[in-house]
Motif scaffolding. Structure first.
Motif, PDB file in Angstrom:
ATOM      1  N   SER A 264      -5.551   9.251 -11.631  1.00  0.00           N
ATOM      2  CA  SER A 264      -5.532   8.139 -10.678  1.00  0.00           C
ATOM      3  C   SER A 264      -5.184   8.640  -9.276  1.00  0.00           C
ATOM      4  O   SER A 264      -4.442   7.999  -8.541  1.00  0.00           O
ATOM      5  CB  SER A 264      -4.532   7.073 -11.123  1.00  0.00           C
ATOM      6  OG  SER A 264      -3.224   7.620 -11.225  1.00  0.00           O
ATOM      7  N   ASN A 265      -5.727   9.797  -8.922  1.00  0.00           N
ATOM      8  CA  ASN A 265      -5.478  10.366  -7.603  1.00  0.00           C
ATOM      9  C   ASN A 265      -6.522   9.866  -6.603  1.00  0.00           C
ATOM     10  O   ASN A 265      -7.260   8.920  -6.862  1.00  0.00           O
ATOM     11  CB  ASN A 265      -5.469  11.900  -7.685  1.00  0.00           C
ATOM     12  CG  ASN A 265      -6.735  12.433  -8.347  1.00  0.00           C
ATOM     13  OD1 ASN A 265      -7.770  11.767  -8.368  1.00  0.00           O
ATOM     14  ND2 ASN A 265      -6.656  13.628  -8.901  1.00  0.00           N
ATOM     15  N   ALA A 266      -6.602  10.533  -5.441  1.00  0.00           N
ATOM     16  CA  ALA A 266      -7.545  10.102  -4.406  1.00  0.00           C
ATOM     17  C   ALA A 266      -8.988  10.211  -4.874  1.00  0.00           C
ATOM     18  O   ALA A 266      -9.832   9.379  -4.511  1.00  0.00           O
ATOM     19  CB  ALA A 266      -7.335  10.932  -3.145  1.00  0.00           C
TER      20      ALA A 266
ATOM     21  N   PRO B  92      -3.253   4.893  -5.864  1.00  0.00           N
ATOM     22  CA  PRO B  92      -2.524   4.923  -4.587  1.00  0.00           C
ATOM     23  C   PRO B  92      -2.363   3.522  -4.009  1.00  0.00           C
ATOM     24  O   PRO B  92      -3.228   2.668  -4.144  1.00  0.00           O
ATOM     25  CB  PRO B  92      -3.414   5.804  -3.708  1.00  0.00           C
ATOM     26  CG  PRO B  92      -4.126   6.711  -4.666  1.00  0.00           C
ATOM     27  CD  PRO B  92      -4.369   5.865  -5.881  1.00  0.00           C
ATOM     28  N   TYR B  93      -1.239   3.294  -3.339  1.00  0.00           N
ATOM     29  CA  TYR B  93      -0.936   1.985  -2.766  1.00  0.00           C
ATOM     30  C   TYR B  93      -1.771   1.741  -1.503  1.00  0.00           C
ATOM     31  O   TYR B  93      -2.063   2.660  -0.746  1.00  0.00           O
ATOM     32  CB  TYR B  93       0.543   1.897  -2.401  1.00  0.00           C
ATOM     33  CG  TYR B  93       1.477   2.109  -3.565  1.00  0.00           C
ATOM     34  CD1 TYR B  93       1.714   1.091  -4.487  1.00  0.00           C
ATOM     35  CD2 TYR B  93       2.120   3.330  -3.750  1.00  0.00           C
ATOM     36  CE1 TYR B  93       2.571   1.288  -5.555  1.00  0.00           C
ATOM     37  CE2 TYR B  93       2.979   3.537  -4.814  1.00  0.00           C
ATOM     38  CZ  TYR B  93       3.199   2.516  -5.720  1.00  0.00           C
ATOM     39  OH  TYR B  93       4.043   2.715  -6.790  1.00  0.00           O
ATOM     40  N   MET B  94      -2.134   0.479  -1.283  1.00  0.00           N
ATOM     41  CA  MET B  94      -2.913   0.126  -0.098  1.00  0.00           C
ATOM     42  C   MET B  94      -2.020   0.095   1.142  1.00  0.00           C
ATOM     43  O   MET B  94      -0.943  -0.500   1.136  1.00  0.00           O
ATOM     44  CB  MET B  94      -3.585  -1.240  -0.265  1.00  0.00           C
ATOM     45  CG  MET B  94      -4.470  -1.611   0.930  1.00  0.00           C
ATOM     46  SD  MET B  94      -5.066  -3.325   0.869  1.00  0.00           S
ATOM     47  CE  MET B  94      -6.100  -3.289  -0.586  1.00  0.00           C
ATOM     48  N   ILE B  95      -2.492   0.733   2.209  1.00  0.00           N
ATOM     49  CA  ILE B  95      -1.793   0.684   3.486  1.00  0.00           C
ATOM     50  C   ILE B  95      -2.102  -0.655   4.151  1.00  0.00           C
ATOM     51  O   ILE B  95      -3.263  -0.980   4.396  1.00  0.00           O
ATOM     52  CB  ILE B  95      -2.220   1.849   4.390  1.00  0.00           C
ATOM     53  CG1 ILE B  95      -1.891   3.189   3.720  1.00  0.00           C
ATOM     54  CG2 ILE B  95      -1.553   1.761   5.757  1.00  0.00           C
ATOM     55  CD1 ILE B  95      -2.492   4.386   4.416  1.00  0.00           C
TER      56      ILE B  95
ATOM     57  N   ASP C 213       3.704   1.114   2.774  1.00  0.00           N
ATOM     58  CA  ASP C 213       4.226   0.812   4.103  1.00  0.00           C
ATOM     59  C   ASP C 213       5.690   1.190   4.262  1.00  0.00           C
ATOM     60  O   ASP C 213       6.283   1.000   5.326  1.00  0.00           O
ATOM     61  CB  ASP C 213       4.020  -0.667   4.428  1.00  0.00           C
ATOM     62  CG  ASP C 213       2.550  -0.991   4.689  1.00  0.00           C
ATOM     63  OD1 ASP C 213       1.787  -0.048   4.937  1.00  0.00           O
ATOM     64  OD2 ASP C 213       2.182  -2.170   4.639  1.00  0.00           O
ATOM     65  N   LEU C 214       6.306   1.733   3.201  1.00  0.00           N
ATOM     66  CA  LEU C 214       7.643   2.322   3.307  1.00  0.00           C
ATOM     67  C   LEU C 214       7.571   3.818   3.601  1.00  0.00           C
ATOM     68  O   LEU C 214       8.597   4.467   3.779  1.00  0.00           O
ATOM     69  CB  LEU C 214       8.423   2.113   2.001  1.00  0.00           C
ATOM     70  CG  LEU C 214       8.892   0.695   1.690  1.00  0.00           C
ATOM     71  CD1 LEU C 214       9.523   0.655   0.309  1.00  0.00           C
ATOM     72  CD2 LEU C 214       9.873   0.208   2.744  1.00  0.00           C
ATOM     73  N   TYR C 215       6.358   4.341   3.660  1.00  0.00           N
ATOM     74  CA  TYR C 215       6.159   5.795   3.758  1.00  0.00           C
ATOM     75  C   TYR C 215       6.852   6.383   4.985  1.00  0.00           C
ATOM     76  O   TYR C 215       7.559   7.398   4.896  1.00  0.00           O
ATOM     77  CB  TYR C 215       4.657   6.099   3.793  1.00  0.00           C
ATOM     78  CG  TYR C 215       4.316   7.564   3.907  1.00  0.00           C
ATOM     79  CD1 TYR C 215       4.317   8.376   2.789  1.00  0.00           C
ATOM     80  CD2 TYR C 215       3.984   8.130   5.135  1.00  0.00           C
ATOM     81  CE1 TYR C 215       4.005   9.713   2.881  1.00  0.00           C
ATOM     82  CE2 TYR C 215       3.666   9.470   5.238  1.00  0.00           C
ATOM     83  CZ  TYR C 215       3.677  10.256   4.113  1.00  0.00           C
ATOM     84  OH  TYR C 215       3.374  11.580   4.216  1.00  0.00           O
TER      85      TYR C 215
ATOM     86  N   THR D 113       5.368  13.343  -3.282  1.00  0.00           N
ATOM     87  CA  THR D 113       4.061  12.926  -2.752  1.00  0.00           C
ATOM     88  C   THR D 113       3.355  11.987  -3.721  1.00  0.00           C
ATOM     89  O   THR D 113       2.747  10.995  -3.318  1.00  0.00           O
ATOM     90  CB  THR D 113       3.199  14.155  -2.456  1.00  0.00           C
ATOM     91  OG1 THR D 113       3.819  14.917  -1.413  1.00  0.00           O
ATOM     92  CG2 THR D 113       1.803  13.763  -2.013  1.00  0.00           C
ATOM     93  N   LYS D 114       3.430  12.288  -5.009  1.00  0.00           N
ATOM     94  CA  LYS D 114       2.768  11.436  -5.999  1.00  0.00           C
ATOM     95  C   LYS D 114       3.366  10.031  -6.047  1.00  0.00           C
ATOM     96  O   LYS D 114       2.666   9.060  -6.332  1.00  0.00           O
ATOM     97  CB  LYS D 114       2.855  12.094  -7.379  1.00  0.00           C
ATOM     98  CG  LYS D 114       2.017  13.352  -7.521  1.00  0.00           C
ATOM     99  CD  LYS D 114       2.233  14.011  -8.870  1.00  0.00           C
ATOM    100  CE  LYS D 114       1.435  15.300  -8.986  1.00  0.00           C
ATOM    101  NZ  LYS D 114       1.694  16.000 -10.275  1.00  0.00           N
ATOM    102  N   LEU D 115       4.663   9.934  -5.748  1.00  0.00           N
ATOM    103  CA  LEU D 115       5.316   8.622  -5.780  1.00  0.00           C
ATOM    104  C   LEU D 115       4.886   7.722  -4.627  1.00  0.00           C
ATOM    105  O   LEU D 115       4.992   6.498  -4.729  1.00  0.00           O
ATOM    106  CB  LEU D 115       6.837   8.796  -5.743  1.00  0.00           C
ATOM    107  CG  LEU D 115       7.508   9.362  -6.997  1.00  0.00           C
ATOM    108  CD1 LEU D 115       8.985   9.570  -6.730  1.00  0.00           C
ATOM    109  CD2 LEU D 115       7.297   8.439  -8.191  1.00  0.00           C
ATOM    110  N   VAL D 116       4.455   8.315  -3.511  1.00  0.00           N
ATOM    111  CA  VAL D 116       4.147   7.526  -2.312  1.00  0.00           C
ATOM    112  C   VAL D 116       2.693   7.711  -1.880  1.00  0.00           C
ATOM    113  O   VAL D 116       2.377   7.670  -0.696  1.00  0.00           O
ATOM    114  CB  VAL D 116       5.113   7.882  -1.155  1.00  0.00           C
ATOM    115  CG1 VAL D 116       6.505   7.403  -1.464  1.00  0.00           C
ATOM    116  CG2 VAL D 116       5.114   9.389  -0.872  1.00  0.00           C
ATOM    117  N   ARG D 117       1.806   7.923  -2.857  1.00  0.00           N
ATOM    118  CA  ARG D 117       0.388   8.073  -2.510  1.00  0.00           C
ATOM    119  C   ARG D 117      -0.137   6.791  -1.879  1.00  0.00           C
ATOM    120  O   ARG D 117       0.137   5.688  -2.365  1.00  0.00           O
ATOM    121  CB  ARG D 117      -0.428   8.420  -3.754  1.00  0.00           C
ATOM    122  CG  ARG D 117      -0.115   9.787  -4.331  1.00  0.00           C
ATOM    123  CD  ARG D 117      -0.894  10.023  -5.601  1.00  0.00           C
ATOM    124  NE  ARG D 117      -0.645   8.951  -6.563  1.00  0.00           N
ATOM    125  CZ  ARG D 117      -1.391   8.722  -7.620  1.00  0.00           C
ATOM    126  NH1 ARG D 117      -2.453   9.443  -7.847  1.00  0.00           N
ATOM    127  NH2 ARG D 117      -1.103   7.740  -8.450  1.00  0.00           N
TER     128      ARG D 117
END
Length: 539
Positions: free
Chosen positions: A257-259, A291-294, A340-342, A373-377
């Protein structure tokens, strides 16, 4: 080969791979030569590339679909002075590239232009997730212009060689590179300095039952979305679905479930033939999350665990990682958007690292950095919306688990069955799959299958760093004397000049390319002809 060559097959510098890392290093090297800050003798430079397209690499060249988008908005994707140059290029060529994108991008392009047309018209480039191939065109034009300028000023001859580098060894302090040419022949070239810019290792193949590779099965198996190219593999997915008569058996499995996984979902969502035939897509990964949506709406959050850790005099790397996990779990329970916490978590991470001693800093970079990095993709709206739309239509299911193997159906039908582990138990998914797409990541270096990299490691020119995902280098980018590394294989280094747990974005590669070019220029000296080994290319 893409250029005629003399029988003198010796070079001052040989680049292995011609992607963005190579291109950016060449641009920085050319700038240093052209502005007069470096005055070595005229250089002979060779660039070895197995693909037809030079200067773009996989992400920005023809192996990537013209529909594929950058995973960062332009403001994050490139920095000054390159940002202004890229924006000027986009504006000068707007009519041309928009027409080409509309023609080649089909439904995906139509949707992107509809959603982003106002920003394009108003030249609000910074907020856009642009088609990736545009940056490849921009960089290629820059490199071609730099090469022409070097030749005009008689500062360097640069020769491109269409071949695959398959071996590397050192003889009396010089490097001998074995090549397999596009025509199938073999030859060797010699170099004072080698710059390894080959990108990431190959994709790690999925396992089948016993020792049989799943690639030999009757179902459609795509081990690498970019091999030979995304558009070709989308065609294979269409064919796989077309062959299935029963609509409820037109299922696709995506592993990881990466990029890349997010990208293949985007491409399938916006491919009409696939979308109309598709019954379901199942994504299985360890996290079970994309990955989470920006959204550009940073939520209010206090980060209690990280702030408590910052009160400590000398925090440990393991405690920093535990605090990050604890805070993100709290934020997720509150339904906050982690993407958005990145920026906020990045500030606190930097503060924590600055309080650590060098040993603990290295421990975080080499042991925990990639897990962070994987936690905040994160992913941009255009790409992430596609997967949400598939899920809303009942066509996408996410599962958390570790894929153990993918096997052909015992009946001999062109379907696959997947066995995976979740919550400590082994399960076989009830659905069969007409196609399987592997997005599970790259090989680790101790089990790498890339011939050049294997040869270079076996012959002592380089070795893996602690992460087993990158090569160990010194502060001058050297894995061994005059054998340099640039690009993703620098990830996992921690020394006086290079401290990154991953090197996979353009601004980071550009900053490293600038430093590498400076080291190359400083080390260049005229060569004595008698030291050449006089190897020749055979046509």
């Amino acid at each position: 080969m893409t250029a005629a060559m003399s029988t003198d097959c010796t070079f001052d510098i040989v680049f292995i791979g011609s992607g963005i890392a190579c291109s950016m290093t060449l641009l920085e090297l050319a700038q240093a030569l052209l502005d007069g800050s470096a005055t070595p003798a005229k250089l002979r430079i060779a660039v070895v590339e197995r693909d037809e397209q030079f200067w773009c690499g996989i992400p920005y060249g023809p192996r990537t679909s013209p529909r594929s988008l950058a995973i960062q908005k332009l403001d994050e994707f490139v920095h000054e002075p390159e940002r202004s140059a890229y924006i000027s290029w986009l504006e000068r060529n707007k009519a041309r590239w928009l027409a080409t994108f509309r023609e080649r991008g089909a439904d995906a392009a139509a949707r992107w232009i509809r959603d982003n047309g106002e920003a394009v018209t108003d030249n609000r480039w910074g907020e856009l997730y642009l088609p990736r191939y545009l940056f490849g065109l921009f960089i290629a034009e820059q490199v071609d212009a730099a090469i022409a300028a070097l030749r005009k000023r008689d500062l360097a001859d640069l020769i491109t060689i269409r071949a695959e580098a398959v071996s590397a060894r050192s003889v009396t302090g010089r490097h001998i590179i074995g090549l397999r040419t596009a025509e199938g022949g073999s030859t060797e070239i010699e170099a004072d300095k080698v710059v390894m810019a080959t990108g990431s290792p190959p994709s790690k193949p999925l396992a089948g039952r016993g020792s049989n590779p799943v690639s030999g099965a009757a179902f459609t198996y795509i081990n690498d979305l970019y091999e030979p190219c995304e558009e070709g593999n989308l065609g294979r997915l269409r064919e796989a679905l077309d062959r299935v008569e029963q609509p409820d058996q037109r299922n696709v499995l995506v592993v990881g479930s990466n990029a890349t996984s997010l990208e293949v979902l985007y491409l399938m969502r916006h491919d009409r033939r696939i979308r109309e035939r598709l019954h379901s897509i199942t994504v299985i990964s360890r996290s079970g999350m994309l990955p989470y949506m920006i959204c550009e709406e940073p939520p209010e959050f206090e980060f209690p665990w990280l702030n408590e850790l910052l009160a400590m005099e000398a925090p440990r790397a393991v405690d920093l990682m535990a605090a990050i996990r604890a805070d993100l779990e709290i934020a997720e329970k509150r339904a906050l958007n982690l993407a958005d916490l990145y920026a906020a978590i990045g500030v606190l991470l930097g503060q924590a690292l600055s309080k650590m001693d060098r040993v603990e800093q290295e421990e975080f970079y080499c042991e925990h950095g990639m897990n962070f990095t994987k936690l905040v993709r994160r992913a941009g709206r255009d790409c992430r919306q596609a997967s949400d739309e598939l899920a809303a239509a009942g066509k996408l299911t996410m599962l958390a688990g570790e894929v153990l193997r993918v096997d052909a159906c015992p009946s001999g039908e062109p379907f696959a069955r997947v066995t995976y582990r979740t919550a400590g138990s082994e399960r076989t998914h009830p659905d069969s799959f007409a196609a399987v797409v592997n997005c599970a990541g790259f090989e680790e270096l101790d089990a790498c299958s890339a011939p050049f990299l294997v040869s270079a490691m076996q012959n002592g020119l380089c070795r893996p760093n602690r992460t087993n995902r990158g090569l160990l280098v010194n502060g001058d980018f050297e894995a061994s004397p005059n054998f340099y590394v640039v690009g993703p294989l620098l990830g996992g280094n921690f020394n006086s000049n290079i401290r990154f747990w991953h090197v996979e974005n353009a601004p980071r590669i550009r900053s490293l390319a600038k430093s590498l070019a400076a080291h190359l220029v400083a080390s260049l000296q005229p060569h004595e002809p008698s030291t050449r080994l006089n190897l020749c290319l055979t046509e």
